[in-house]
Scaffold this active site. Structure first.
Site, PDB file in Angstrom:
ATOM      1  N   THR A 373       0.794  -1.350   0.037  1.00 27.55           N
ATOM      2  CA  THR A 373      -0.328  -0.100  -0.071  1.00 27.55           C
ATOM      3  C   THR A 373       0.627   1.300  -0.042  1.00 27.55           C
ATOM      4  O   THR A 373       0.659   2.158  -0.985  1.00 27.55           O
ATOM      5  CB  THR A 373      -1.104  -0.058   1.321  1.00 27.55           C
ATOM      6  OG1 THR A 373      -2.160  -0.833   0.860  1.00 27.55           O
ATOM      7  CG2 THR A 373      -1.511   1.516   1.265  1.00 27.55           C
ATOM      8  N   ASN A 601       7.017  -6.500  13.581  1.00 19.62           N
ATOM      9  CA  ASN A 601       6.440  -5.093  13.018  1.00 19.62           C
ATOM     10  C   ASN A 601       5.134  -5.263  13.500  1.00 19.62           C
ATOM     11  O   ASN A 601       4.515  -6.155  14.368  1.00 19.62           O
ATOM     12  CB  ASN A 601       6.398  -4.976  11.520  1.00 19.62           C
ATOM     13  CG  ASN A 601       5.982  -6.102  10.819  1.00 19.62           C
ATOM     14  OD1 ASN A 601       5.762  -7.264  11.154  1.00 19.62           O
ATOM     15  ND2 ASN A 601       5.022  -5.878   9.668  1.00 19.62           N
ATOM     16  N   CYS A 603       2.532  -6.206  11.739  1.00 21.88           N
ATOM     17  CA  CYS A 603       1.709  -7.552  11.307  1.00 21.88           C
ATOM     18  C   CYS A 603       2.515  -8.678  11.646  1.00 21.88           C
ATOM     19  O   CYS A 603       1.946  -9.761  11.312  1.00 21.88           O
ATOM     20  CB  CYS A 603       1.157  -7.222  10.261  1.00 21.88           C
ATOM     21  SG  CYS A 603       0.288  -5.701   9.606  1.00 21.88           S
ATOM     22  N   THR A 604       3.611  -8.562  12.548  1.00 14.87           N
ATOM     23  CA  THR A 604       4.297  -9.793  12.867  1.00 14.87           C
ATOM     24  C   THR A 604       4.923 -10.834  11.751  1.00 14.87           C
ATOM     25  O   THR A 604       5.177 -11.810  11.936  1.00 14.87           O
ATOM     26  CB  THR A 604       3.164 -10.753  13.708  1.00 14.87           C
ATOM     27  OG1 THR A 604       2.373 -11.570  13.122  1.00 14.87           O
ATOM     28  CG2 THR A 604       2.443 -10.204  15.021  1.00 14.87           C
ATOM     29  N   GLU A 605       5.030 -10.139  10.617  1.00 11.47           N
ATOM     30  CA  GLU A 605       5.650 -10.928   9.703  1.00 11.47           C
ATOM     31  C   GLU A 605       7.078 -10.275   9.294  1.00 11.47           C
ATOM     32  O   GLU A 605       7.865 -11.117   8.528  1.00 11.47           O
ATOM     33  CB  GLU A 605       5.056 -11.046   8.284  1.00 11.47           C
ATOM     34  CG  GLU A 605       5.212  -9.740   7.323  1.00 11.47           C
ATOM     35  CD  GLU A 605       4.049  -8.502   7.818  1.00 11.47           C
ATOM     36  OE1 GLU A 605       4.354  -7.440   7.178  1.00 11.47           O
ATOM     37  OE2 GLU A 605       3.793  -8.673   9.017  1.00 11.47           O
ATOM     38  N   THR A 793      -2.060  -8.599   3.455  1.00 11.43           N
ATOM     39  CA  THR A 793      -2.512  -8.222   2.242  1.00 11.43           C
ATOM     40  C   THR A 793      -4.125  -7.797   2.018  1.00 11.43           C
ATOM     41  O   THR A 793      -4.754  -8.010   1.112  1.00 11.43           O
ATOM     42  CB  THR A 793      -2.327  -9.230   1.293  1.00 11.43           C
ATOM     43  OG1 THR A 793      -3.115 -10.331   1.223  1.00 11.43           O
ATOM     44  CG2 THR A 793      -0.849  -9.684   1.046  1.00 11.43           C
ATOM     45  N   THR A 795      -5.943  -5.012   1.675  1.00  8.33           N
ATOM     46  CA  THR A 795      -6.523  -4.235   0.704  1.00  8.33           C
ATOM     47  C   THR A 795      -5.905  -4.469  -0.725  1.00  8.33           C
ATOM     48  O   THR A 795      -6.758  -4.445  -1.633  1.00  8.33           O
ATOM     49  CB  THR A 795      -6.339  -2.627   1.013  1.00  8.33           C
ATOM     50  OG1 THR A 795      -4.709  -2.559   1.325  1.00  8.33           O
ATOM     51  CG2 THR A 795      -7.212  -2.349   2.133  1.00  8.33           C
TER      52      THR A 795
END
Length: 965
Positions: A373, A601, A603-605, A793, A795
């Site tokens: 994004t 981060n 979103c934990t990835e 992912t 959006t």
């Protein structure tokens, strides 16, 4: 089926592929239109015929209504007749334009001579058009015109067309404020075109609904909106209406953009529009002037307007609302221009920037890969902050704490998602040497960080998003677990900020063995923060001994299981803290020689090193997995290796380019990114791929597909980074890395097992030639310290029309709520299967609503379909963990993994997270239970006795993770 027509801003002559007319002019010569849905026809180059036109009579429409005679209507009809025979290019031909002008003058003159001031019926005018075509020798055009009129007459007689005889006259206000009667035929043709080629859709219900909702004085924009709304209400009954709604929205947006860019309501032609759009964007200060240095004409010709018709309604509405550039609310950027703008922004430093921009454009616009994004927001603009995620460590110093919060604000402003490591900050009661006072701990500072994220709000484009991480041995950890609670002192709560627990392996061993756990203040044991694995265990035992000997002022001992249970209880109660594991992130990191991973981060990835001097940055993008399927192929991954290889090579180049082009809001981010050059290539559409392969998510076959598909993506991503290193050089901190020692992600599992002492059960099978790739990496180097990460992912999956990330299906029918509104989402694969079995009807729609989108209680559905289309809460959560474990062995970072539990209880949640640890997962994300993703249903029995239910609603938690897309 014939493809839909190109995007048209107005109802000008269409291409020969527009089968809504199947012949010449599809509009009788009645009132002058004013808008796409009202039949707008802009002025053209040929002058309006002169002579007796001023004295010609009024026109009688088939409804009996009298309207002003307009010679331009004749010119348009004749032009469309030529286009239907000779193709779309005929309209621009000097020969045709001359013929049209001559024929128009003839018709106008004959009508004026015969009728003078007497009214003339529309059929008489059309007769004169036929005669003029024949007299001038345009026999093929005349024949097509005659056949078209006959077909329209037949359809009117059969009741297939909405004749102007039936509808009431409605006055419409156009963009200039002028009033015209609604052109019902033009409205019908617009709806016909929107449905063209879309199976099982019809313009008839759309027409009825639109006309029913109109009123005298309605604006042209309101008519366009009514068409979109009419289509979207039918999506739950027929998924094809999602594409219909998208096409109608596209017409409206196209008309607005063309009018804004060109200054007049002309038909949209991308080749003509694109250069004008770029110049306008630069003039307004929205786009970088450097975009004008490309070969703009070449790039304009490369734009493929047909790709506009790939969008589903949810995807296009999301794009329009949140991505397309606007001028004070007016969207003047269109989808293909948007993709090209992003591609150009990513090609700025390429030697042949125009060729690379074209390559990048084709990858993005084909939906085979989508950038994150922030990249989509900002590429090609004056402030190209293109990175998705920023990880920071907050030092134990008052000035540095507020400097870190300031950095949060600057990073968030340009749409970055934040992960803050707060472990170094001293705990409650710790001594402040400068004042001889006692610290209030981390909670008051977290409150400030929470409010800062709310205030900055990601530059006004979406909600601010930050996640705070704390190691499980910090003295404030129990208060940290309570931050999201709705009870207690609100001054010590952070309702908007996410939290995650950073757990060392030793803690999990203590939980499993029933041991105790000691909490410390980091100012007294600062080295624990930077130690991992066996080294951490040795130092932690030493700290416990020092505490027992009275050498440490701040400490507390409690049963490890009590703290674990409290963390899981808060996770179930509030959704936080997320459970993440420190040692797998570090022991399997390619960069363990250059520092420590202190957190993940938002979103934990992402698992990258941070220090007080380095803010970790990651640049993300995701591969559309189902777009690369080859079910009939020989590759065990079930993917088209050649096509996927091409996608990965281009995608990795785009991601690497982000690092050099990027605008860095803080210098620590620039320093870190240029030194290590990490990127995160991920996947999306995993569930859609399983549908295509006819594999249930809850099966060993799905676990195997997760393994083999991620193995191929990993191999190709590492190869692509190695190729870039050969071309551009290895990243600066490559020497000494795991890569330089020939240790690939699959190889690092052995180190984790060794350091844990056996608490690991992770599959290590492989099918590709890893030995050859390993040797090449060691010899050539890597361009990027990290190559892979699977982001949520939310959006970008909406934009491309696939299931998000690696998520299982939430429900087969539900309402998705996000920042663009509420959208009905239905599983088109299921609908296709049910249609094939003659099971798709209104009763089935109501059954799906009543049963929350689940097939399980519906007896007439075969068991194999129930297994294939089982929803997230019907799939045993352990299958998600097993599939994630297989993927994790190939990924050098992590994956954003939601876990779904229909009816959670303490023992079940305990077992799930222990299994995640034993299977070698690095991180987990949300724990979703049924209560957090539903609203109360209501049911109504209609007058026909049918039961109608409200579709379940997916909560807007999806948008909490958008900073990493």
């Amino acid at each position: 089926m014939n493809p839909p027509p190109p995007l048209q801003g107005t109802l000008l002559p269409q291409s020969p592929t527009d089968r809504s007319m199947d012949g010449p002019p599809d509009r009788p010569l009645d009132d002058r239109p004013t808008h796409p849905l009202a039949g707008a026809v802009p002025p053209h180059d040929p002058p309006r015929p002169s002579g007796s036109a001023a004295t010609t009579p009024t026109v009688i429409r088939r409804s009996g209504e009298r309207v002003e005679f307009d010679p331009d209507r004749i010119r348009v009809a004749v032009t469309k007749a030529f286009v239907s025979v000779e193709g779309e290019g005929a309209a621009a031909s000097d020969r045709v334009r001359s013929a049209v002008a001559s024929l128009t003058e003839q018709v106008v003159a004959r009508v004026a001579d015969r009728h003078h001031s007497r009214p003339v019926h529309v059929e008489s005018i059309q007769d004169q058009v036929e005669l003029s075509l024949m007299r001038d020798g345009h026999h093929a055009v005349a024949r097509a015109y005659v056949l078209y009129r006959e077909e329209r007459a037949r359809r009117r007689a059969a009741g297939e067309l909405r004749s102007p005889d039936a509808p009431r006259p409605i006055r419409v206000l156009d963009a200039e404020g002028e009033s015209h009667f609604l052109d019902h035929d033009a409205l019908a043709r617009t709806l016909d075109r929107a449905c063209a080629g879309v199976a099982d859709t019809s313009p008839d219900p759309l027409y009825r609904e639109v006309v029913r909702s109109l009123y005298d004085g309605v604006t042209a924009d309101e008519i366009a909106h009514a068409g979109v709304m009419a289509a979207r209400t039918l999506i739950e009954k027929e998924p094809g209406y999602s594409k219909v709604a998208a096409r109608l929205l596209l017409d409206s947006v196209g008309a607005t953009a063309a009018r804004h860019v060109h200054g007049a309501p002309i038909a949209l032609d991308y080749a003509r529009y694109f250069p004008a759009y770029l110049r306008l964007g630069v003039t307004l200060g929205h786009l970088s002037p450097e975009l004008l240095t490309f070969d703009i004409e070449r790039l304009a010709e490369a734009l493929d307007g047909e790709r506009d018709h790939q969008f589903e309604y949810l995807g296009l509405q999301t794009l329009v609302d949140r991505y397309l550039i606007h001028d004070d609310g007016v969207r003047y950027e269109l989808p293909q221009a948007f993709f090209m703008r992003v591609a150009m922004g990513l090609a700025l430093q390429e030697p042949d920037r125009t060729a690379r921009a074209e390559e990048f454009y084709h990858l993005l616009s084909s939906f085979r890969f989508m950038s994150s994004t922030p990249t989509l927001f900002n590429a090609g603009t004056r402030r190209p902050q293109l990175s998705s995620c920023f990880l920071t460590t907050i030092p134990d110093d008052l000035a540095e704490i507020y400097s870190g919060i300031r950095d949060n604000a600057l990073l968030s402003k340009y749409a970055g998602g934040l992960g803050n490591d707060w472990t170094p900050v001293r705990g409650l009661g710790a001594r402040i040497r400068g004042t001889n006072g006692e610290s209030q701990g981390i909670v008051p500072f977290l409150k400030v960080a929470n409010d800062t994220a709310v205030a900055v709000n990601q530059g006004g484009k979406r909600k601010g998003a930050v996640c705070a991480y704390l190691e499980a041995w910090h003295i404030d950890v129990e208060e940290f677990l309570d931050l999201r609670r709705n009870t207690g002192d609100d001054r010590r709560r952070t309702h908007d900020m996410h939290t995650a627990l950073w757990i060392p392996d030793l803690f999990m061993k203590r939980v499993a063995e029933g041991g105790s756990w000691t909490l410390f203040s980091p100012d007294e044991v600062p080295d624990l923060h930077d130690l991992t694995g066996a080294a951490f265990e040795r130092r932690y035992l030493d700290c416990e001994a020092r505490a027992e000997a009275g050498e440490l002022r701040i400490h507390r001992t409690l049963p490890a299981e009590d703290l674990w249970r409290r963390a899981l209880s808060r996770l179930f109660e509030t959704g936080h803290p997320w459970i993440t594991f420190k040692d797998p992130c570090n022991l399997r990191s390619p960069q363990e020689h250059a520092g420590v991973v202190h957190s993940s981060n938002l979103c934990t990835e992402i698992t990258l090193n941070t220090t007080a001097d380095e803010v970790a940055v990651c640049n993300l993008g995701s591969i559309n997995l189902p777009a690369h399927l080859d079910p009939a192929g020989d590759d065990p991954s079930r993917l088209d290796r050649a096509a996927l290889g091409e996608t990965v090579r281009t995608a990795m180049r785009m991601l690497d380019n982000v690092i050099d082009i990027n605008h860095y809001p803080v210098p620590q981010a620039r320093r870190s990114n240029l030194r290590h050059r990490p990127v995160g290539l991920g996947i999306m559409g995993f569930q859609d791929a399983l549908f295509e392969l006819r594999i249930p998510y809850g099966s060993e076959a799905a676990v195997e597909f997760a393994d083999r598909s991620m193995e191929l993506v990993s191999w190709l991503a590492i190869e692509a980074s190695c190729d870039l290193a050969a071309e551009r050089g290895a990243y600066p901190s490559f020497p000494g890395s795991a890569w330089s020692r020939g240790v690939l992600p699959i190889d690092s599992i052995a180190r984790l097992e060794e350091q844990r002492g056996g608490w690991l059960e992770q599959d290590r099978s492989r099918t590709l030639d890893w030995d050859g790739l390993r040797e090449r990496v060691r010899r050539v180097g890597m361009r990027n310290s990290n190559t892979m990460a699977i982001a949520p992912t939310a959006t970008i999956a909406n934009i491309t029309g696939v299931s998000q990330s690696i998520e299982p299906l939430f429900a087969n029918l539900y309402v998705k709520s996000n920042l663009s509104g509420e959208f009905t989402v239905i599983n088109p694969a299921l609908v296709r299967d049910l249609k094939a079995l003659d099971l798709w009807d209104e009763v089935m729609v109501s059954d799906l609503k009543f049963h929350d989108g689940s097939l399980a209680p519906i007896q007439r559905i075969p068991d194999e379909l129930k297994a294939l289309y089982a929803t997230a809460f019907e799939v045993d959560c352990r299958w998600l963990i097993e599939a994630a474990s297989r993927r994790q062995k190939w990924i050098d970072q992590s994956q954003s993994l939601n876990l779904y539990v229909a009816d959670p209880d303490g023992p079940l949640i305990d077992n799930i997270y222990k299994l995640a640890w034993v299977r070698g997962l690095k991180t987990t994300y949300y724990l979703r239970s049924r209560g957090a993703t539903q609203v109360e249903k209501s049911t109504l029995t209609t007058s026909d006795g049918r039961l109608n239910a409200v579709a379940p609603t997916l909560c807007s938690l999806d948008d909490d993770c958008e900073a990493c897309q």
